[in-house]
Design a protein around this motif. Structure first.
Motif, PDB file in Angstrom:
ATOM      1  N   ASP A   1       0.130  -4.911  -2.053  1.00 18.80           N
ATOM      2  CA  ASP A   1       0.251  -6.134  -1.182  1.00 18.80           C
ATOM      3  C   ASP A   1      -1.131  -6.350  -0.570  1.00 18.80           C
TER       4      ASP A   1
ATOM      5  N   VAL B   1      -0.531 -13.232  -2.699  1.00 15.93           N
ATOM      6  CA  VAL B   1      -0.258 -11.654  -2.410  1.00 15.93           C
ATOM      7  C   VAL B   1       0.643 -11.087  -3.433  1.00 15.93           C
TER       8      VAL B   1
ATOM      9  N   ILE C   1      -5.036  -9.943  -3.628  1.00 18.05           N
ATOM     10  CA  ILE C   1      -4.910 -11.269  -3.485  1.00 18.05           C
ATOM     11  C   ILE C   1      -5.401 -12.026  -4.642  1.00 18.05           C
TER      12      ILE C   1
END
Length: 116
Positions: free
Chosen positions: A99, A108, A102
């Motif tokens: 997470d 994400v 990006i």
């Protein structure tokens, strides 16, 4: 779906299979791995959402060359806003990963533990 609670945990869900609504009996048991995590399956082709709503589905892969062109020009955003205004049912997903990862498009990644 059967609207009321059923003590036996048995419900009827209607799926649209090849244009016909078909009742399917299901239960409320969720298959789990040995550590108690729910097993999750992935569908590589087709769209299960179409079977639930009886509509027509479309997938936009933002990794494709055309989607990148539409993204850069703003056309993709306009298209998504149009879909929202028309009250289309929308869903999104991202590749597995961390997470904290990006993508160049600002997407994400999902946590790996939720993507198995």
């Amino acid at each position: 779906m059967t609207p009321e609670y059923n003590e036996e945990g048995i419900y009827t869900v209607c799926f649209c299979i090849q244009g016909e609504w078909v009742p399917v009996v299901v239960d409320d048991w969720i298959p789990c791995e040995s550590l108690g995590k729910p097993k999750i399956c992935h569908q590589e082709e087709g769209d299960a959402l179409v079977d639930l709503i009886g509509g027509v589905g479309e997938e936009i892969d933002i990794r494709s060359a055309q989607a990148q062109i539409d993204l850069a020009s703003g056309r993709l955003w306009s298209q998504l806003l149009h879909f929202k205004q028309e009250r289309f049912l929308l869903g999104v997903g991202s590749p597995s990963g961390s997470d904290v990862h990006i993508s160049s498009s600002g997407i994400v990644g999902m946590l790996a533990q939720y993507c198995r």
